[in-house]
Each structure stands twice: as C-alpha cells, then as structure tokens.
Design a protein around this motif. Structure first.
Motif, mmCIF file in Angstrom:
data_model
loop_
_atom_site.group_PDB
_atom_site.id
_atom_site.type_symbol
_atom_site.label_atom_id
_atom_site.label_comp_id
_atom_site.label_asym_id
_atom_site.label_seq_id
_atom_site.Cartn_x
_atom_site.Cartn_y
_atom_site.Cartn_z
ATOM 1 N N ALA A 1 3.568 -6.055 5.600
ATOM 2 C CA ALA A 1 2.152 -6.304 5.904
ATOM 3 C C ALA A 1 2.016 -6.684 7.366
ATOM 4 O O ALA A 1 2.933 -7.285 7.953
ATOM 5 C CB ALA A 1 1.601 -7.422 5.024
ATOM 6 N N CYS B 1 5.645 -10.216 4.414
ATOM 7 C CA CYS B 1 5.955 -9.542 3.140
ATOM 8 C C CYS B 1 6.890 -8.349 3.340
ATOM 9 O O CYS B 1 6.727 -7.305 2.700
ATOM 10 C CB CYS B 1 4.665 -9.109 2.443
ATOM 11 N N ILE C 1 3.469 -3.445 -5.543
ATOM 12 C CA ILE C 1 3.967 -4.380 -4.530
ATOM 13 C C ILE C 1 4.405 -5.689 -5.182
ATOM 14 O O ILE C 1 5.480 -6.226 -4.869
ATOM 15 C CB ILE C 1 2.886 -4.631 -3.455
ATOM 16 N N LEU C 2 3.600 -6.201 -6.089
ATOM 17 C CA LEU C 2 3.948 -7.455 -6.758
ATOM 18 C C LEU C 2 5.231 -7.319 -7.577
ATOM 19 O O LEU C 2 6.078 -8.217 -7.586
ATOM 20 C CB LEU C 2 2.790 -7.914 -7.646
ATOM 21 N N VAL D 1 -2.862 -10.336 -2.644
ATOM 22 C CA VAL D 1 -2.486 -8.990 -2.194
ATOM 23 C C VAL D 1 -3.691 -8.055 -2.239
ATOM 24 O O VAL D 1 -3.932 -7.283 -1.301
ATOM 25 C CB VAL D 1 -1.328 -8.433 -3.045
ATOM 26 N N ARG E 1 -1.812 -11.911 -7.287
ATOM 27 C CA ARG E 1 -2.403 -10.578 -7.327
ATOM 28 C C ARG E 1 -3.673 -10.538 -6.484
ATOM 29 O O ARG E 1 -3.928 -9.574 -5.766
ATOM 30 C CB ARG E 1 -2.712 -10.198 -8.776
ATOM 31 N N TYR F 1 -1.420 -3.934 4.168
ATOM 32 C CA TYR F 1 -0.106 -3.599 3.622
ATOM 33 C C TYR F 1 0.241 -2.124 3.830
ATOM 34 O O TYR F 1 -0.625 -1.248 3.817
ATOM 35 C CB TYR F 1 -0.052 -3.915 2.120
ATOM 36 N N VAL G 1 -1.220 -2.439 -5.635
ATOM 37 C CA VAL G 1 -1.153 -3.899 -5.764
ATOM 38 C C VAL G 1 -0.101 -4.296 -6.789
ATOM 39 O O VAL G 1 0.785 -5.124 -6.518
ATOM 40 C CB VAL G 1 -2.530 -4.487 -6.139
ATOM 41 N N ILE H 1 -5.221 -5.856 0.928
ATOM 42 C CA ILE H 1 -4.425 -4.651 0.708
ATOM 43 C C ILE H 1 -4.444 -3.720 1.915
ATOM 44 O O ILE H 1 -3.478 -2.974 2.157
ATOM 45 C CB ILE H 1 -4.906 -3.894 -0.564
ATOM 46 N N ARG I 1 2.685 -14.964 -3.419
ATOM 47 C CA ARG I 1 1.414 -14.251 -3.267
ATOM 48 C C ARG I 1 0.905 -13.899 -4.656
ATOM 49 O O ARG I 1 1.653 -13.326 -5.468
ATOM 50 C CB ARG I 1 1.597 -12.969 -2.446
#
Length: 427
Positions: A332, A346, A290-291, A311, A308, A318, A287, A315, A306
C-alpha cells in the motif's frame, strides 16, 4: 564519491554480481573529454564482478574524417547505403577507435581485446535501392564472447561484421548492441550518448515502460530525431527479447554511468520490460484476498492489524502482485501531500514466493507511484522487516519527528515501537 554513494552501490552488488552489461558507446562520447572517466566507471563495474561487453559507434569520427578528406560519405550510421569508398573509410576509422578504447581500458589495468564476433550478411535491396556494403547482424559468436568474459577480458566490438567469405560490412552499432545483449542474455544495455535521455515537452523522462515506448514510437515516430528513434527502437526490441532494462544516458557527464546503475533515480532514461504488468491496483473484490494473504503476518505482529473496514476504506491505496491470476503479494502507498511524503505499508509476499525478488518489485513500484504523485520522500514503519528496507531498498533509519503529524500521533498511540525507515526520492 562519498561514503553514502559507496553504500548505495553496495546494496546493488548481490543483484548485479556475475551479470552481463552491454555498454554501447556513441562515437561522440569516445571523443569527449569525459571518456577517461567513463573508462574508470567501467573499471568499477568490473571490480564488482559485473561482466562488461563494449560495443562502439563511429558516427562522429567518420564525419570528422570525411571532412578532413573533403569526402562525402554515402552513409554515416550504418542504416543507409554504404558504398565502397565509405566502407573503406569506415574500416579505417573503426580500427582507430577500437584501438583507442583498448588503450584506455589498458590504462586502467583492464584486460580487453578486439572481438571479431559478428557474422553479417548484406542488407540487400531495400525499396528498389541496393544497400551495397551495409549489413545486418546474422549471428553472434556467443561461445567466443563467453570464453573472453570467463577470463575477465572485456570484448570490444566495432560496428563491422563479416560474412562466411570474409567480406566486411558496415553495421549499425545500436543493432550490434541489441544482438549481443540478446545472445548473451544480458541484464542491461546502457547506451552512452551525447544527450540526456528521452525528453518530452522539455521534461526528461526517467522511467518508461516498454509498452509506453512502443506507443510513443507509433504515434510520434516522424517527429523523433533519427538518433533518438534508433535508441528507442532498439530499446523496445531488447526489452521484448529478454533484456529487462535499457538505459539511455549522457556519457559526457562525470559519473553518469555509475549513478544510472547504482541509484533508483538515475540520470538518464530507463526503458524497462513489463515485469510490473503483474502489479495492478487493488479493487473491492481484492479486500478479502488481501486480508487472507496478510492474516498470519498480522497474528504474529509482523504487520500492524488491519480490519476489513480499514482495507476497504483505503483500497485505492493498495496494489497486488498477481501470478497466473493468483494474488501472491501486496503493498500500500498512503500519501501525505501536505508534507510531500508517502508511506509504504502492508508489504507482504505469500509463502512459497519469498526470496524471488517480489518484495523488491512491489517496493520499487510503490516508489514509482510516489514519484508520479510528486512526492519527495517515502517512509515505512517496520518491527521485523527493517533490514530488508535498509539493505535491499536503500532506506535509512530516522526518528518519529520525520513523520507527518497525523501519522506520528498514530505511531505513538500504537505502542509497536516500529523502526522508522526513510528514503528520499529526489536528488
């Protein structure tokens, strides 16, 4: 071929231009009435600057010639004992079939020639039995073949090889195709045969990772038909030796070759090297990764914002692209089973890894996941990457009415006015 088909072909031209395809023709396909259409398909490939090498089999023709001569050959496909009479008949048949192919290619204004490019040596004694004039490929004359290709000449190779003393040996055409593709660094081997592809439980398998193909061979090898086992074995070896795609296609079907090459769905079975091994499902530990990866793109509004929590809550939708244990891309897939649709969202590739095909691989992977879930269509919403989806991935622009009701509501509330790109996964 209609306009939409032409557009579909054009999206693949940059990817395949100046690449080498090895086209392996089973004898039964050459004898079929659709062979003239196959030759036209080869002409299309050449017109797009795709380098074509033709390898052909003679199993069907050898069987017919043996029947006419009331003769029982010691072997048909070049994998068992080849005695002297069988070799002599195989040489006659191979020369005739090679000439037939050259005539057909010439009729389409394609330059081609018989290529004596295979050095073979005797298979020897196998389980106590002398294989006599059955041979295996020792070497491919790469410089000769590349010289022909550089002059826009299609090499045509029969299932025969010669040793250093000029002796002739019968070799298996699938093995020749593999050796030639490996030596030339070919992008594809396309086996054109007289069946639809690989079927399991009565269902045609469209795409098969090489790892699954290997597992299937180990588990079900005794139950596989010999011709299918040969194609599968050589496909696995090809993928393990650098050929990224091997296709098994019914050469009796009109335009099957072009459809297989220039559409995502294809018509037969594609066995592919595990380039997707780098793509894996994301987990909770990803997570933050990805962020961090998409933060800059969210700040400049390339991607929708998005949190936290957003996501983390989704998850399982993704997937991440990992190189050397570092995540360099993500995508995703949000499913809407009530409408048979999936949203590709994403999509992002880290700076320094752009323009290397990673975005294509991530989208293709998401499409394959969507197909495995039984979804019929995928869509993407984009404000800045819409040309990529249209030009590289074959999506078309649509109106908001195409979206599932719940997604359309969020689309309208967002105010981003993203372009809506759609791609059908069936047909």
């Amino acid at each position: 071929m209609n306009l939409s088909h032409l557009r579909g072909i054009l999206t693949y031209v940059p990817e395949f231009r100046d690449k080498t395809f090895v086209i392996a023709l089973d004898g039964a396909v050459i004898a079929h009435e659709n062979f003239s259409h196959v030759v036209l398909d080869l002409a299309v490939l050449r017109s797009l600057n795709i380098r074509v090498v033709v390898v052909h089999g003679i199993g069907w023709q050898l069987t017919q010639a043996a029947k006419q001569s009331h003769f029982t050959p010691s072997n048909i496909d070049g994998t068992g004992v080849t005695d002297r009479p069988t070799l002599e008949l195989a040489i006659q048949v191979a020369n005739h079939v090679t000439h037939q192919i050259l005539e057909a290619l010439t009729s389409c204004d394609l330059r081609a020639c018989y290529a004596n490019a295979i050095t073979a040596y005797p298979y020897g004694i196998l389980r106590g039995v002398d294989q006599e004039f059955t041979g295996k490929v020792e070497k491919v004359d790469v410089s000769f073949l590349r010289d022909l290709l550089s002059h826009q000449i299609i090499p045509v190779l029969p299932p025969l090889g010669f040793d250093g003393e000029g002796k002739t040996f019968r070799v298996n055409s699938d093995g020749v195709a593999l050796a030639v593709a490996e030596a030339l660094g070919a992008t594809k081997i396309i086996f054109l045969c007289s069946y639809a592809g690989i079927e399991r439980s009565g269902r045609l398998i469209r795409q098969l990772p090489v790892t699954e193909a290997e597992s299937w061979l180990k588990k079900d090898r005794p139950t596989l038909e010999p011709h299918l086992r040969s194609k599968l074995e050589h496909a696995v070896r090809a993928c393990r030796r650098g050929v990224s795609r091997v296709h098994i296609v019914d050469g009796r079907v009109n335009e099957a070759l072009l459809t297989e090459v220039f559409s995502r769905e294809g018509t037969g079975t594609m066995i592919y090297a595990d380039e997707y091994e780098s793509i894996r499902p994301a987990n909770k530990k990803d997570v933050r990764v990805i962020l961090d990866l998409i933060r800059e793109s969210m700040e400049v509004e390339e991607l929708a914002y998005r949190s936290r929590e957003d996501v983390a809550n989704r998850i399982t939708d993704y997937y991440v692209f990992e190189l050397d244990r570092t995540v360099v891309g993500c995508v995703a897939l949000h499913s809407y089973p009530e409408t048979g649709q999936g949203e590709i969202a994403c999509l992002h590739v880290a700076r320094g890894h752009e323009n290397k095909g990673l975005g294509r691989k991530l989208v293709s992977f998401a499409e394959n996941v969507a197909r495995s879930r039984g979804l019929r269509q995928v869509f993407a919403l984009s404000t800045q990457a819409y040309t990529f989806f249209q030009q590289k991935m074959g999506f078309r622009e649509e109106t908001p009415q195409i979206l599932p009701e719940s997604r359309r509501k969020r689309y309208e509330e967002s105010g981003r006015k993203s372009k809506i790109l759609v791609k059908d996964l069936t047909g």
